[in-house]
Design a protein around this motif. Structure first.
Motif, PDB file in Angstrom:
ATOM      1  N   ASN A 105      -8.296  18.477  31.716  1.00  0.00           N
ATOM      2  CA  ASN A 105      -8.655  18.190  30.319  1.00  0.00           C
ATOM      3  C   ASN A 105      -7.579  17.353  29.630  1.00  0.00           C
ATOM      4  O   ASN A 105      -7.777  16.868  28.524  1.00  0.00           O
ATOM      5  N   SER A 108      -9.346  14.259  28.735  1.00  0.00           N
ATOM      6  CA  SER A 108     -10.582  14.282  27.942  1.00  0.00           C
ATOM      7  C   SER A 108     -10.586  13.239  26.823  1.00  0.00           C
ATOM      8  O   SER A 108      -9.755  13.280  25.904  1.00  0.00           O
ATOM      9  N   ASP A 130     -16.785  11.862  29.486  1.00  0.00           N
ATOM     10  CA  ASP A 130     -15.989  12.894  30.179  1.00  0.00           C
ATOM     11  C   ASP A 130     -16.769  13.496  31.343  1.00  0.00           C
ATOM     12  O   ASP A 130     -16.204  13.764  32.409  1.00  0.00           O
TER      13      ASP A 130
END
Ligand code: AMX
Length: 393
Positions: A105, A108, A130
């Motif tokens: 992440n 992201s 994403d």
């Protein structure tokens, strides 16, 4: 919550008798209609993502363009490579995958844009971006885990001219076209199972807090890692091993099989691979794999064993009278196909499920944000409050 209709999921609907339909298409229809990999009878799994996202079956050239897009985004960030190379090799492969996806992440685009200030109507674009990144990177992360835990730790590079499953197969270290075809089937049939199953629902729930797709899918993977859900494919293999030990050299007759199943049922909570929370007939995903096995591995001893179990187990579960559905689900069959083609490490099986399930859950997550679905926050009550309310009425 069984039977409580409280979720909206665009990508697929599960009928208890007929099984799953992706955007209205049954699995046999899809295996026929989806564009096939070059020189193969099996569909391209990337075409499933296209279908689940858009509702339309892509042409071959559209699916091919998606293969290239996935390949071009497959590289893992350096810190994920470092994480996977340093994580304890005896940590379950699903925990490794979940840790890697959580740590991804850092990449992201949704989280970054949200932090800067993003209009609600724009969320879905970043979630889509994403999601494509994550789907592209999952086979590399999964293959790194496989190569690190079970092989020499070396992994091939992604080939930009190859499709998703072909790349995944060669990253794992398999060059048999039969394995790649089986993997294509596997990735297609495990991709989606409407919204209420644990992995899909968890991804949706966590995504509803506007956690980015990496965090949301890592949560879904943690649910998939449970023995009543995706880990059942690993459990089936372990159960079959126990079965074979008890069978020893005895000939496989229905009577003997029945005797051993009953014995195992005394010591185990469930027969893995049988039963389902929604389905009330044999899972069509099981039947697709059975058809594949009939065609490609009719003499495989595990296939013969699984086939005789199919004749014996439903009667036993029906007589036991507990399971609402005595028929086999997808997990009763997948492991023996993988064994046949040489992927013999059951601990890794749920990781393959985790790569496939991203196609459906992430397509759904894009729709969640496009439709502006709200934070999921059901009401709960304490037992005390429930007792009070039941007395009052
Ligand atoms: N073997 C033995 N008993 C079973 C059984 C099985 N395969 N399936 C269900 N039962 C039992 C349950 O444990 C329960 O017993 P209890 O009342 O003593 O707790 C009773 O039958 C009623 O269960 P149910 O309402 O039919 O099922 P459910 O909706 O609660 O659970 C499932 C569904 C799949 C978790 C259950 O059938 C099961 O545990 N199956 C084995 C594990 C498995 O194959 N999971 C994979 C499912 C597919 C997937 O998600 N990948």
């Amino acid at each position: 919550m069984r039977g409580v209709k409280c979720l909206v999921t665009e990508t697929s609907v599960l009928d208890p008798l007929e099984g799953i339909r992706y955007r209205g298409y049954s699995l046999p229809e899809l295996l026929n209609k989806l564009p096939k990999a070059k020189g193969s009878a099996q569909p391209l799994p990337e075409s499933v993502f296209w279908l689940l996202l858009t509702g339309e079956i892509p042409s071959f050239s559209q699916a091919e363009a998606l293969s290239k897009e996935f390949a071009s985004r497959a590289d893992l960030p350096a810190h994920i490579v470092q994480l996977l190379n340093n994580i304890p090799a005896d940590l379950h492969p699903m925990s490794q995958l979940s840790a890697a996806v959580t740590a991804m992440n850092s990449e992201s685009k949704f989280a970054k844009a949200y932090a800067k200030g993003l209009k609600k109507s724009e969320y879905w674009r970043y979630v889509l971006d994403d999601s494509i990144d994550l789907i592209s990177k999952l086979p590399v992360a999964a293959a790194m885990i496989y190569r690190n835990v079970f092989k020499d730790g070396k992994i091939k590079a992604v080939d930009y001219s190859e499709d998703y499953a072909q790349n995944f197969a060669s990253l794992l270290g398999f060059d048999d076209p039969g394995f790649t075809d089986m993997l294509r089937l596997y990735l297609v049939i495990h991709a989606d199972h409407e919204g209420g199953n644990v992995s899909a629902h968890t991804t949706h729930l966590v995504g509803s807090a506007l956690s980015d797709p990496y965090l949301a899918y890592a949560a879904g993977l943690n649910g998939l890692a449970g023995p009543l859900h995706g880990l059942a494919n690993q459990q089936v293999l372990l159960w079959l091993e126990k079965f074979k030990k008890l069978l020893g050299d005895s000939p496989i007759t229905k009577e003997k099989v029945s005797e051993i199943v009953l014995k195992l049922l005394e010591s185990e909570n469930v027969i893995p691979g049988y039963g389902h929370a929604v389905l009330r007939r044999t899972d069509p995903r099981y039947l697709c794999q059975r058809e594949f096995a009939h065609k490609h591995l009719p003499d495989d001893s595990n296939f013969k064993l699984v086939s005789i179990l199919y004749e014996v187990v439903p009667d036993i579960l029906e007589r036991q009278g507990k399971a609402r559905n005595p028929w086999p689900n997808v997990d009763a069959h997948s492991g023996i196909l993988l064994q046949h083609y040489g992927l013999t490490e059951p601990n890794f099986y749920t990781v393959l499920f985790g790569v496939s399930r991203s196609l459906g859950t992430l397509a759904s997550l894009v729709w969640d944000r496009a439709l502006g679905l709200p934070l999921e926050r059901p009401k709960s009550l304490s037992t005390e409050k429930l007792k009070y309310l039941s007395k009052k009425h």
